[in-house]
Design a protein around this motif. Sequence first.
Motif, PDB file in Angstrom:
ATOM      1  N   LEU A 184       1.044  -1.129   0.110  1.00  0.00           N
ATOM      2  CA  LEU A 184       0.047  -0.083  -0.081  1.00  0.00           C
ATOM      3  C   LEU A 184       1.006   1.223  -0.050  1.00  0.00           C
ATOM      4  O   LEU A 184       2.036   1.111   0.568  1.00  0.00           O
ATOM      5  CB  LEU A 184      -0.845   0.071   1.215  1.00  0.00           C
ATOM      6  CG  LEU A 184      -1.692  -1.201   1.445  1.00  0.00           C
ATOM      7  CD1 LEU A 184      -2.773  -1.088   2.670  1.00  0.00           C
ATOM      8  CD2 LEU A 184      -2.824  -1.362   0.202  1.00  0.00           C
ATOM      9  N   ASN A 185       0.552   2.423  -0.396  1.00  0.00           N
ATOM     10  CA  ASN A 185       1.273   3.652  -0.611  1.00  0.00           C
ATOM     11  C   ASN A 185       1.191   4.239   0.341  1.00  0.00           C
ATOM     12  O   ASN A 185       0.171   4.584   1.076  1.00  0.00           O
ATOM     13  CB  ASN A 185       0.947   4.360  -1.763  1.00  0.00           C
ATOM     14  CG  ASN A 185       1.445   5.535  -2.242  1.00  0.00           C
ATOM     15  OD1 ASN A 185       2.198   6.034  -1.274  1.00  0.00           O
ATOM     16  ND2 ASN A 185       1.411   6.095  -3.323  1.00  0.00           N
ATOM     17  N   PRO A 186       2.112   4.549   1.239  1.00  0.00           N
ATOM     18  CA  PRO A 186       2.145   5.212   2.562  1.00  0.00           C
ATOM     19  C   PRO A 186       2.089   6.520   2.424  1.00  0.00           C
ATOM     20  O   PRO A 186       1.770   7.383   3.488  1.00  0.00           O
ATOM     21  CB  PRO A 186       3.684   4.885   3.368  1.00  0.00           C
ATOM     22  CG  PRO A 186       4.481   4.737   1.832  1.00  0.00           C
ATOM     23  CD  PRO A 186       3.583   4.071   0.917  1.00  0.00           C
TER      24      PRO A 186
ATOM     25  N   ILE B  34      12.437   2.641   5.962  1.00  0.00           N
ATOM     26  CA  ILE B  34      12.310   0.985   5.569  1.00  0.00           C
ATOM     27  C   ILE B  34      13.113   0.457   4.483  1.00  0.00           C
ATOM     28  O   ILE B  34      13.292  -0.337   3.943  1.00  0.00           O
ATOM     29  CB  ILE B  34      10.952   0.336   5.595  1.00  0.00           C
ATOM     30  CG1 ILE B  34      10.167   1.396   4.547  1.00  0.00           C
ATOM     31  CG2 ILE B  34      10.252   0.530   6.876  1.00  0.00           C
ATOM     32  CD1 ILE B  34       8.972   0.471   4.056  1.00  0.00           C
ATOM     33  N   TYR B  35      13.805   1.825   3.803  1.00  0.00           N
ATOM     34  CA  TYR B  35      14.784   1.502   2.679  1.00  0.00           C
ATOM     35  C   TYR B  35      16.184   1.933   3.131  1.00  0.00           C
ATOM     36  O   TYR B  35      17.085   1.920   2.030  1.00  0.00           O
ATOM     37  CB  TYR B  35      14.293   2.187   1.288  1.00  0.00           C
ATOM     38  CG  TYR B  35      12.613   1.921   1.257  1.00  0.00           C
ATOM     39  CD1 TYR B  35      12.333   0.575   0.763  1.00  0.00           C
ATOM     40  CD2 TYR B  35      11.671   2.870   1.309  1.00  0.00           C
ATOM     41  CE1 TYR B  35      11.175   0.281   0.524  1.00  0.00           C
ATOM     42  CE2 TYR B  35      10.580   2.640   0.988  1.00  0.00           C
ATOM     43  CZ  TYR B  35      10.066   1.336   0.692  1.00  0.00           C
ATOM     44  OH  TYR B  35       8.870   0.960   0.318  1.00  0.00           O
ATOM     45  N   ASN B  36      16.428   2.251   4.257  1.00  0.00           N
ATOM     46  CA  ASN B  36      17.819   2.534   4.638  1.00  0.00           C
ATOM     47  C   ASN B  36      18.731   1.195   4.264  1.00  0.00           C
ATOM     48  O   ASN B  36      18.278   0.242   4.308  1.00  0.00           O
ATOM     49  CB  ASN B  36      17.778   3.120   5.963  1.00  0.00           C
ATOM     50  CG  ASN B  36      16.828   4.204   6.529  1.00  0.00           C
ATOM     51  OD1 ASN B  36      16.371   4.674   5.203  1.00  0.00           O
ATOM     52  ND2 ASN B  36      16.767   4.565   7.584  1.00  0.00           N
TER      53      ASN B  36
ATOM     54  N   SER C  66      -2.637   3.471 -11.170  1.00  0.00           N
ATOM     55  CA  SER C  66      -2.077   4.560 -10.902  1.00  0.00           C
ATOM     56  C   SER C  66      -1.759   5.157  -9.848  1.00  0.00           C
ATOM     57  O   SER C  66      -2.761   5.138  -9.051  1.00  0.00           O
ATOM     58  CB  SER C  66      -2.146   5.671 -12.073  1.00  0.00           C
ATOM     59  OG  SER C  66      -1.526   6.699 -12.269  1.00  0.00           O
ATOM     60  N   GLY C  67      -0.557   5.598  -9.383  1.00  0.00           N
ATOM     61  CA  GLY C  67      -0.254   5.926  -8.173  1.00  0.00           C
ATOM     62  C   GLY C  67      -0.419   4.896  -6.981  1.00  0.00           C
ATOM     63  O   GLY C  67      -0.105   5.339  -5.847  1.00  0.00           O
ATOM     64  N   ALA C  68      -0.031   3.866  -7.173  1.00  0.00           N
ATOM     65  CA  ALA C  68      -0.206   2.593  -6.036  1.00  0.00           C
ATOM     66  C   ALA C  68       1.198   2.584  -5.701  1.00  0.00           C
ATOM     67  O   ALA C  68       1.303   2.000  -4.497  1.00  0.00           O
ATOM     68  CB  ALA C  68      -0.609   1.267  -6.848  1.00  0.00           C
ATOM     69  N   GLY C  69       2.201   2.899  -6.400  1.00  0.00           N
ATOM     70  CA  GLY C  69       3.572   2.858  -5.832  1.00  0.00           C
ATOM     71  C   GLY C  69       4.561   1.790  -6.735  1.00  0.00           C
ATOM     72  O   GLY C  69       5.506   1.191  -6.288  1.00  0.00           O
ATOM     73  N   LYS C  70       4.012   1.450  -7.914  1.00  0.00           N
ATOM     74  CA  LYS C  70       4.656   0.552  -8.749  1.00  0.00           C
ATOM     75  C   LYS C  70       6.173   0.934  -8.929  1.00  0.00           C
ATOM     76  O   LYS C  70       7.159   0.228  -8.607  1.00  0.00           O
ATOM     77  CB  LYS C  70       4.055   0.203  -9.995  1.00  0.00           C
ATOM     78  CG  LYS C  70       2.668  -0.250  -9.895  1.00  0.00           C
ATOM     79  CD  LYS C  70       2.087  -0.296 -11.166  1.00  0.00           C
ATOM     80  CE  LYS C  70       1.894   0.733 -12.155  1.00  0.00           C
ATOM     81  NZ  LYS C  70       0.442   1.813 -11.460  1.00  0.00           N
ATOM     82  N   THR C  71       6.259   2.153  -9.173  1.00  0.00           N
ATOM     83  CA  THR C  71       7.634   2.774  -9.878  1.00  0.00           C
ATOM     84  C   THR C  71       8.490   2.774  -8.640  1.00  0.00           C
ATOM     85  O   THR C  71       9.758   2.525  -8.674  1.00  0.00           O
ATOM     86  CB  THR C  71       7.295   3.894 -10.420  1.00  0.00           C
ATOM     87  OG1 THR C  71       6.780   3.744 -11.601  1.00  0.00           O
ATOM     88  CG2 THR C  71       8.741   4.610 -11.297  1.00  0.00           C
ATOM     89  N   GLU C  72       7.941   3.299  -7.366  1.00  0.00           N
ATOM     90  CA  GLU C  72       8.668   3.586  -6.217  1.00  0.00           C
ATOM     91  C   GLU C  72       9.146   2.283  -5.911  1.00  0.00           C
ATOM     92  O   GLU C  72      10.376   1.915  -5.421  1.00  0.00           O
ATOM     93  CB  GLU C  72       7.827   3.903  -5.256  1.00  0.00           C
ATOM     94  CG  GLU C  72       7.132   5.331  -5.317  1.00  0.00           C
ATOM     95  CD  GLU C  72       8.738   6.469  -5.037  1.00  0.00           C
ATOM     96  OE1 GLU C  72       9.510   6.232  -4.293  1.00  0.00           O
ATOM     97  OE2 GLU C  72       8.815   7.354  -5.985  1.00  0.00           O
ATOM     98  N   ASN C  73       8.474   1.247  -5.980  1.00  0.00           N
ATOM     99  CA  ASN C  73       8.763  -0.349  -5.484  1.00  0.00           C
ATOM    100  C   ASN C  73       9.925  -0.902  -6.601  1.00  0.00           C
ATOM    101  O   ASN C  73      10.917  -1.618  -6.227  1.00  0.00           O
ATOM    102  CB  ASN C  73       7.886  -1.237  -5.336  1.00  0.00           C
ATOM    103  CG  ASN C  73       7.327  -0.968  -3.798  1.00  0.00           C
ATOM    104  OD1 ASN C  73       7.629  -1.351  -2.904  1.00  0.00           O
ATOM    105  ND2 ASN C  73       6.124  -0.031  -3.705  1.00  0.00           N
TER     106      ASN C  73
HETATM  107  N1  LIG Z   1       6.803   3.226  -0.812  1.00  0.00           N
HETATM  108  C1  LIG Z   1       6.881   4.431  -0.812  1.00  0.00           C
HETATM  109  N2  LIG Z   1       7.197   5.306   0.081  1.00  0.00           N
HETATM  110  C2  LIG Z   1       6.960   6.598  -0.016  1.00  0.00           C
HETATM  111  N3  LIG Z   1       6.215   7.331  -1.007  1.00  0.00           N
HETATM  112  C3  LIG Z   1       5.911   6.277  -1.846  1.00  0.00           C
HETATM  113  C4  LIG Z   1       5.906   4.966  -1.669  1.00  0.00           C
HETATM  114  N4  LIG Z   1       5.359   4.579  -2.866  1.00  0.00           N
HETATM  115  C5  LIG Z   1       4.615   5.505  -3.636  1.00  0.00           C
HETATM  116  N5  LIG Z   1       5.058   6.511  -2.940  1.00  0.00           N
HETATM  117  C6  LIG Z   1       4.427   8.013  -3.164  1.00  0.00           C
HETATM  118  O1  LIG Z   1       3.229   7.759  -4.080  1.00  0.00           O
HETATM  119  C7  LIG Z   1       3.597   8.325  -5.543  1.00  0.00           C
HETATM  120  C8  LIG Z   1       2.963   7.557  -6.807  1.00  0.00           C
HETATM  121  O2  LIG Z   1       3.838   6.384  -6.617  1.00  0.00           O
HETATM  122  P1  LIG Z   1       4.428   5.779  -7.848  1.00  0.00           P
HETATM  123  O3  LIG Z   1       5.422   4.604  -7.612  1.00  0.00           O
HETATM  124  O4  LIG Z   1       4.957   6.685  -8.803  1.00  0.00           O
HETATM  125  O5  LIG Z   1       3.095   5.214  -8.508  1.00  0.00           O
HETATM  126  P2  LIG Z   1       2.891   4.065  -9.807  1.00  0.00           P
HETATM  127  O6  LIG Z   1       4.132   3.895 -10.566  1.00  0.00           O
HETATM  128  O7  LIG Z   1       1.880   3.062  -9.241  1.00  0.00           O
HETATM  129  O8  LIG Z   1       1.644   4.992 -10.596  1.00  0.00           O
HETATM  130  C9  LIG Z   1       5.405   8.434  -5.419  1.00  0.00           C
HETATM  131  O9  LIG Z   1       5.706   9.515  -6.071  1.00  0.00           O
HETATM  132  C10 LIG Z   1       5.528   8.597  -4.056  1.00  0.00           C
HETATM  133  O10 LIG Z   1       5.300   9.938  -3.768  1.00  0.00           O
END
Ligand SMILES: Nc1ncnc2c1ncn2[C@@H]1O[C@H](COP(=O)(O)OP(=O)(O)O)[C@@H](O)[C@H]1O
Length: 474
Positions: free
Chosen positions: A134-136, A142-144, A189-196
């Motif tokens: 879940l997007n926090p 937690i990524y240190n 979209s916005g779920a956090g895929k790219t971040e992960n």
């Molecule tokens: N694990 C995370 N820790 C902190 N912020 C996050 C995290 N995952 C998502 N976010 C926030 O949410 C935004 C959207 O995430 P993103 O990975 O771009 O979504 P998606 O690729 O699924 O569309 C990021 O720009 C960031 O600000």
Amino acid sequence: MSKEAAALNFPKEAKEIYNKYLKYNVSSESFLFGKGTGAFTENKWVWVPLSKDTYTSGEIIKDQGDKVTVRTKENEEVAVLKTKLDYINPPKFDGVEDCAQLSHLNEAAVLHNLKKRYDADIIYTYSGLFLVVLNPYKRLPIYNPEIVEIYKGKRKNEMAPHVFAISDAAYRSMLNDRLNQSILITGESGAGKTENTKKVIQYMASIAGRVGGGGKLEEQVLQANPILESFGNAKTTRNNNSSRFGKFIEIQFNTAGFIAGASIISYLLEKSRVVRQAQNERTFHIFYQVCNGVSGDLRKTLKLDEPSKFNFINKSGCYTVKGIDDKDEFAATLKAMDIMAFTSKEKEDVLHVVAGILHLGNVQFEVSFGEGSAVNNRTAIEAAADVLGIDVAKLDLGLCKPRIKAGNEFVQTHLNVEKAAYSREALSKALYHRLFLWIVKKINDQLAQDKKSSFIGVLDISGFGTIFFLWKMF
Ligand SMILES: Nc1ncnc2c1ncn2[C@@H]1O[C@H](COP(=O)(O)OP(=O)(O)O)[C@@H](O)[C@H]1O
Ligand SMILES: [Mg+2]
């Protein structure tokens, strides 16, 4: 080793973060309805559906065959069909790390479990083979590096759920089974895929860095992202940094298990965004970076101005994004391009294409020669031709009177105003798409370094629809 015993050996700082943000601490106090765990009665406590995806909890107070009467948490008595109800899990399942362990496995129970954990700032939960994230919406520690360290080489069931655990498992499987691995990251979209996705790469770069390589390749693998994001991401109403393309990143390893390179395949860039955006959305970040960040002589050469002066980007009512400084981002893009060994000439050429597209967007047409069209604004077309380094007369002809193939011959057509405008847009989209593909290729050339023996692939792509589309394509 049990999880608890393993955690005892963590260094102090890692232990604190782990216990606060990764390991769920069962609170003995309240369970559901604020009643405390002692009050729980198996097969009497149930989830009552309210509407799609929402439930309340309650206790069965009367059994009437097909139906039961439930007193809900809100202290209302409702009659519900038994088939509509799902059982609540006993308190010992509160906040379990793997939803598959729930003794009553139903949608409400899964949502409840994820929510309990999320409320405690824990964003990762397993569901069998999957990791649910879940997007926090805030930065968690937690990524240190010290967290990378404690996940390294551990078995998945020894540690609390984390994208690092998935990454480590993929890495170990690749080494042990000598098989390539893939991680699929999907969601809306916005779920956090790219971040992960970035965290997977960060983890690999730090656990499988080459000995004596000075970290250059690892740095390059990490720096591919800022470049791709500048050219392929945009602000949408759902995500300030939304990837407008899908990507498959292959992290390559040599026989010794060290990173040997990487390669990127991009899918389905949203080209239409170059010329048009929905209200409150922006086009790709690079356009604003260039307008705000290019200075001095180059600014004059590229005839740059503020974003509101360019038709392709001044219709959606959005130029800035909270928390993003386009000028700083531009500096970061250039730095990433340096790390990726783009030459000064290549960097400049890229900027010429971006600025040239902005000028193309300002080219307007008027009715001329009967049904035909002519450019009615010489400044814009001259700027476009000059910045793109092409002949203005040829550009003019190409837009208003393109030669098309009819049978075996080429004939000159004369487009009307609407069609000329369409060809201007088609040209701009095609230019940008080629630029994007060229950048991806340039990155790939740079990242293809050692001979690879195996790889871990990460697919960062939104929506199952797209996945099925790709699946059909192959
Ligand atoms: N694990 C995370 N820790 C902190 N912020 C996050 C995290 N995952 C998502 N976010 C926030 O949410 C935004 C959207 O995430 P993103 O990975 O771009 O979504 P998606 O690729 O699924 O569309 C990021 O720009 C960031 O600000
Ligand atoms: Mg994304």
